[in-house]
Design a protein around this motif. Structure first.
Motif, PDB file in Angstrom:
ATOM      1  N   MET A  43       0.835  -1.196   0.000  1.00 15.54           N
ATOM      2  CA  MET A  43       0.000   0.000   0.000  1.00 15.54           C
ATOM      3  C   MET A  43       0.879   1.258   0.000  1.00 15.54           C
ATOM      4  SD  MET A  43      -3.388  -1.081   2.152  1.00 15.54           S
ATOM      5  CE  MET A  43      -2.706  -0.891   3.787  1.00 15.54           C
ATOM      6  N   ALA A  44       0.289   2.366  -0.371  1.00 22.58           N
ATOM      7  CA  ALA A  44       1.034   3.623  -0.472  1.00 22.58           C
ATOM      8  C   ALA A  44       1.839   3.882   0.791  1.00 22.58           C
ATOM      9  CB  ALA A  44       0.067   4.781  -0.715  1.00 22.58           C
ATOM     10  N   GLY A  45       3.114   4.248   0.611  1.00 25.34           N
ATOM     11  CA  GLY A  45       3.975   4.547   1.743  1.00 25.34           C
ATOM     12  C   GLY A  45       4.570   3.331   2.417  1.00 25.34           C
ATOM     13  N   HIS A  46       4.281   2.131   1.911  1.00 23.78           N
ATOM     14  CA  HIS A  46       4.765   0.876   2.491  1.00 23.78           C
ATOM     15  C   HIS A  46       5.576   0.092   1.457  1.00 23.78           C
ATOM     16  CE1 HIS A  46       1.168   1.823   4.910  1.00 23.78           C
ATOM     17  NE2 HIS A  46       1.673   1.088   5.878  1.00 23.78           N
ATOM     18  N   GLY A  47       6.502  -0.717   1.933  1.00 22.88           N
ATOM     19  CA  GLY A  47       7.216  -1.621   1.049  1.00 22.88           C
ATOM     20  C   GLY A  47       7.876  -0.912  -0.112  1.00 22.88           C
ATOM     21  N   HIS A  48       7.624  -1.412  -1.325  1.00 15.70           N
ATOM     22  CA  HIS A  48       8.237  -0.851  -2.527  1.00 15.70           C
ATOM     23  C   HIS A  48       7.354   0.176  -3.228  1.00 15.70           C
ATOM     24  CE1 HIS A  48      10.949  -4.673  -2.993  1.00 15.70           C
ATOM     25  NE2 HIS A  48      11.256  -3.944  -1.936  1.00 15.70           N
ATOM     26  N   SER A  49       6.222   0.521  -2.642  1.00 19.48           N
ATOM     27  CA  SER A  49       5.330   1.504  -3.266  1.00 19.48           C
ATOM     28  C   SER A  49       5.762   2.927  -2.936  1.00 19.48           C
ATOM     29  CB  SER A  49       3.878   1.289  -2.807  1.00 19.48           C
ATOM     30  OG  SER A  49       3.317   0.150  -3.420  1.00 19.48           O
ATOM     31  N   ALA A  50       5.300   3.862  -3.778  1.00 16.03           N
ATOM     32  CA  ALA A  50       5.636   5.271  -3.572  1.00 16.03           C
ATOM     33  C   ALA A  50       4.907   5.825  -2.354  1.00 16.03           C
ATOM     34  CB  ALA A  50       5.243   6.074  -4.814  1.00 16.03           C
ATOM     35  N   PRO A  51       5.504   6.836  -1.701  1.00 18.04           N
ATOM     36  CA  PRO A  51       4.788   7.538  -0.631  1.00 18.04           C
ATOM     37  C   PRO A  51       3.771   8.509  -1.223  1.00 18.04           C
ATOM     38  CG  PRO A  51       6.904   8.571  -1.001  1.00 18.04           C
ATOM     39  CD  PRO A  51       6.858   7.369  -1.922  1.00 18.04           C
ATOM     40  N   ARG A  52       2.869   8.986  -0.380  1.00 16.74           N
ATOM     41  CA  ARG A  52       1.957  10.043  -0.817  1.00 16.74           C
ATOM     42  C   ARG A  52       2.759  11.327  -1.085  1.00 16.74           C
ATOM     43  NH1 ARG A  52      -2.493   7.181  -1.879  1.00 16.74           N
ATOM     44  NH2 ARG A  52      -3.466   6.209  -0.063  1.00 16.74           N
ATOM     45  N   PRO A  53       2.264  12.187  -1.979  1.00 13.74           N
ATOM     46  CA  PRO A  53       2.946  13.461  -2.226  1.00 13.74           C
ATOM     47  C   PRO A  53       2.973  14.334  -0.966  1.00 13.74           C
ATOM     48  CG  PRO A  53       1.287  13.008  -3.912  1.00 13.74           C
ATOM     49  CD  PRO A  53       1.078  12.009  -2.822  1.00 13.74           C
ATOM     50  N   THR A  54       3.865  15.283  -0.950  1.00 16.22           N
ATOM     51  CA  THR A  54       3.943  16.232   0.159  1.00 16.22           C
ATOM     52  C   THR A  54       2.603  16.928   0.338  1.00 16.22           C
ATOM     53  OG1 THR A  54       6.279  16.613  -0.290  1.00 16.22           O
ATOM     54  CG2 THR A  54       5.131  18.270   1.035  1.00 16.22           C
ATOM     55  N   GLY A  55       2.144  16.987   1.573  1.00 13.88           N
ATOM     56  CA  GLY A  55       0.870  17.622   1.873  1.00 13.88           C
ATOM     57  C   GLY A  55      -0.302  16.667   1.886  1.00 13.88           C
ATOM     58  N   ALA A  56      -0.132  15.472   1.316  1.00 15.39           N
ATOM     59  CA  ALA A  56      -1.212  14.482   1.313  1.00 15.39           C
ATOM     60  C   ALA A  56      -1.162  13.669   2.600  1.00 15.39           C
ATOM     61  CB  ALA A  56      -1.093  13.570   0.100  1.00 15.39           C
ATOM     62  N   SER A  57      -2.258  12.968   2.873  1.00 19.25           N
ATOM     63  CA  SER A  57      -2.332  12.180   4.101  1.00 19.25           C
ATOM     64  C   SER A  57      -2.647  10.728   3.770  1.00 19.25           C
ATOM     65  CB  SER A  57      -3.416  12.744   5.027  1.00 19.25           C
ATOM     66  OG  SER A  57      -4.695  12.638   4.409  1.00 19.25           O
ATOM     67  N   TYR A  58      -2.595   9.898   4.782  1.00 16.78           N
ATOM     68  CA  TYR A  58      -2.869   8.470   4.633  1.00 16.78           C
ATOM     69  C   TYR A  58      -4.212   8.146   5.285  1.00 16.78           C
ATOM     70  CZ  TYR A  58       1.913   7.840   2.983  1.00 16.78           C
ATOM     71  OH  TYR A  58       3.079   7.906   2.245  1.00 16.78           O
ATOM     72  N   SER A  59      -5.278   8.567   4.648  1.00 15.84           N
ATOM     73  CA  SER A  59      -6.606   8.320   5.203  1.00 15.84           C
ATOM     74  C   SER A  59      -7.169   7.012   4.658  1.00 15.84           C
ATOM     75  CB  SER A  59      -7.554   9.474   4.855  1.00 15.84           C
ATOM     76  OG  SER A  59      -7.891   9.442   3.480  1.00 15.84           O
ATOM     77  N   LEU A  60      -8.174   6.479   5.346  1.00 18.90           N
ATOM     78  CA  LEU A  60      -8.839   5.268   4.886  1.00 18.90           C
ATOM     79  C   LEU A  60      -9.440   5.487   3.505  1.00 18.90           C
ATOM     80  CD1 LEU A  60     -10.618   4.273   8.222  1.00 18.90           C
ATOM     81  CD2 LEU A  60      -8.526   3.295   7.276  1.00 18.90           C
ATOM     82  N   PHE A  61      -9.996   6.664   3.279  1.00 18.81           N
ATOM     83  CA  PHE A  61     -10.594   6.992   1.984  1.00 18.81           C
ATOM     84  C   PHE A  61      -9.558   6.893   0.866  1.00 18.81           C
ATOM     85  CE2 PHE A  61     -11.374  10.116  -1.353  1.00 18.81           C
ATOM     86  CZ  PHE A  61     -12.646   9.762  -1.783  1.00 18.81           C
ATOM     87  N   ASP A  62      -8.356   7.430   1.109  1.00 18.23           N
ATOM     88  CA  ASP A  62      -7.324   7.424   0.075  1.00 18.23           C
ATOM     89  C   ASP A  62      -6.884   6.000  -0.257  1.00 18.23           C
ATOM     90  OD1 ASP A  62      -7.049  10.270  -0.329  1.00 18.23           O
ATOM     91  OD2 ASP A  62      -6.168  10.342   1.666  1.00 18.23           O
ATOM     92  N   TYR A  63      -6.767   5.147   0.763  1.00 15.86           N
ATOM     93  CA  TYR A  63      -6.414   3.749   0.499  1.00 15.86           C
ATOM     94  C   TYR A  63      -7.509   3.057  -0.318  1.00 15.86           C
ATOM     95  CZ  TYR A  63      -2.552   3.811   3.914  1.00 15.86           C
ATOM     96  OH  TYR A  63      -1.388   4.061   4.586  1.00 15.86           O
ATOM     97  N   ALA A  64      -8.764   3.366  -0.039  1.00 25.47           N
ATOM     98  CA  ALA A  64      -9.867   2.776  -0.800  1.00 25.47           C
ATOM     99  C   ALA A  64      -9.805   3.217  -2.263  1.00 25.47           C
ATOM    100  CB  ALA A  64     -11.207   3.165  -0.176  1.00 25.47           C
ATOM    101  N   VAL A  65      -9.485   4.483  -2.491  1.00 25.40           N
ATOM    102  CA  VAL A  65      -9.318   4.978  -3.858  1.00 25.40           C
ATOM    103  C   VAL A  65      -8.207   4.206  -4.570  1.00 25.40           C
ATOM    104  CG1 VAL A  65      -8.605   6.971  -5.250  1.00 25.40           C
ATOM    105  CG2 VAL A  65     -10.225   7.274  -3.376  1.00 25.40           C
ATOM    106  N   ASP A  66      -7.094   3.980  -3.873  1.00 30.28           N
ATOM    107  CA  ASP A  66      -5.988   3.216  -4.458  1.00 30.28           C
ATOM    108  C   ASP A  66      -6.452   1.834  -4.905  1.00 30.28           C
ATOM    109  OD1 ASP A  66      -4.340   5.345  -3.764  1.00 30.28           O
ATOM    110  OD2 ASP A  66      -3.505   4.347  -1.999  1.00 30.28           O
ATOM    111  N   ALA A  67      -7.213   1.157  -4.058  1.00 32.88           N
ATOM    112  CA  ALA A  67      -7.677  -0.198  -4.378  1.00 32.88           C
ATOM    113  C   ALA A  67      -8.583  -0.200  -5.606  1.00 32.88           C
ATOM    114  CB  ALA A  67      -8.389  -0.806  -3.175  1.00 32.88           C
ATOM    115  N   LEU A  68      -9.467   0.785  -5.704  1.00 33.72           N
ATOM    116  CA  LEU A  68     -10.349   0.863  -6.868  1.00 33.72           C
ATOM    117  C   LEU A  68      -9.545   1.115  -8.149  1.00 33.72           C
ATOM    118  CD1 LEU A  68     -13.456   2.900  -5.653  1.00 33.72           C
ATOM    119  CD2 LEU A  68     -13.387   0.501  -6.341  1.00 33.72           C
TER     120      LEU A  68
END
Length: 286
Positions: free
Chosen positions: A60-85
């Motif tokens: 998932m974003a910010g974990h393992g080999h994936s990219a982090p969120r851009p500066t100013g962005a957050s790690y909300s449940l909503f954002d992770y759901a968007v990633d999955a879709l």
């Protein structure tokens, strides 16, 4: 990953994620989401025992080999759901199932409740309901989050002198794991630099969240689940100790299996991984 896996990079509209594909190409499509501060290696013991599934396991974003969120962005449940879709769209999967552990299970349940037309089945491991706060505490939670983000320097993860020291630190983390589990997570989670060995998760993952659900909202998501759902409950896990969970599980039409083990039972024990797979295989086959 020491498995029959195909590494994949998902260049999504807003972020690039890393993942691995497992299982037959004509298997049931499944997206697997790991827990907080883990990576897709959390499924390393479980995946070999699952049958008939085409599994996309994500860092998932910010974990393992994936990219982090851009500066100013957050790690909300909503954002992770968007990633999955977006990941499902990348794969060309209009309908798919979700396999989630801990945070990944919470995201899976919320996404399924919000988008039931996209989700076939839910397979969850020791996770279901988001962390909550009473409504009156919401302003204070946002104050803490804004103050943390405004800090001139977000503290980087600690550098360890050698690999074993870093693994030992993970074993003693907020949610501890055994030696073998920590070693498996280190495959994608540990990076060597001039300063030593660091866990490569985005340090912002440890910042306080800017918004939480109330208990009423969190339970509303769970009660909205309309697809077949199978939940593995760890006897020494984290979900059982959550207030109101035991009563909620009695009210919901979920398939619940309680198994011996801690929060990472699917990764810490081969016996537990096989027991979970046995139940999930029956679940996905029906």
């Amino acid at each position: 990953m020491n498995l029959d896996a195909e590494e994949i990079r998902l260049r999504l509209p807003h972020i690039e994620l890393a993942g691995c594909l497992f299982g037959p190409k004509n298997g049931q499509p499944v997206i697997a989401l790991h827990g907080w501060m883990d990576n897709l290696m959390t499924f390393a013991r479980l995946v070999p025992h699952l049958r008939g599934l085409r599994i996309l396991a994500l860092d998932m974003a910010g974990h393992g080999h994936s990219a982090p969120r851009p500066t100013g962005a957050s790690y909300s449940l909503f954002d992770y759901a968007v990633d999955a879709l977006h990941a499902a769209d990348f794969m060309g999967w209009q309908r798919f199932s979700l396999l989630g552990h801990s945070l990944g299970a919470i995201i899976s349940a919320m996404l399924a409740a919000a988008m039931p037309e996209r989700i076939d089945k839910l397979a969850l491991i020791d996770g279901l309901i988001a962390l909550t706060i009473p409504a009156q505490h919401a302003p204070g939670a946002m104050t803490a989050a804004l103050s943390a983000l405004a800090s001139p320097k977000i503290r980087q993860s600690r550098a360890h002198p050698d690999r074993q020291s870093a693994i030992t630190a993970r074993m003693r983390g907020i949610v501890g794991v055994n030696q073998e589990a920590a070693e498996r997570l280190a495959v994608r989670g540990l990076a060597e630099s001039a300063e030593g060995f660091r866990w490569n998760n985005d340090p912002r993952l440890k910042l306080p969240s800017h918004i939480y659900l109330t208990p009423e909202q969190a339970h509303a998501f769970t009660r909205a689940l309309s697809m077949p759902t199978c939940l593995i409950l760890a006897e020494q896990g984290l979900l059982k100790v959550r207030p109101g969970v035991e009563q909620l599980l009695k009210e919901l039409p979920l398939c619940v299996h309680q198994l011996p083990g801690r929060h990472h039972l699917h990764l810490e024990s081969e016996q537990s991984a096989q027991a979970i797979a046995e139940r999930f295989n029956r679940f996905f086959a029906t």
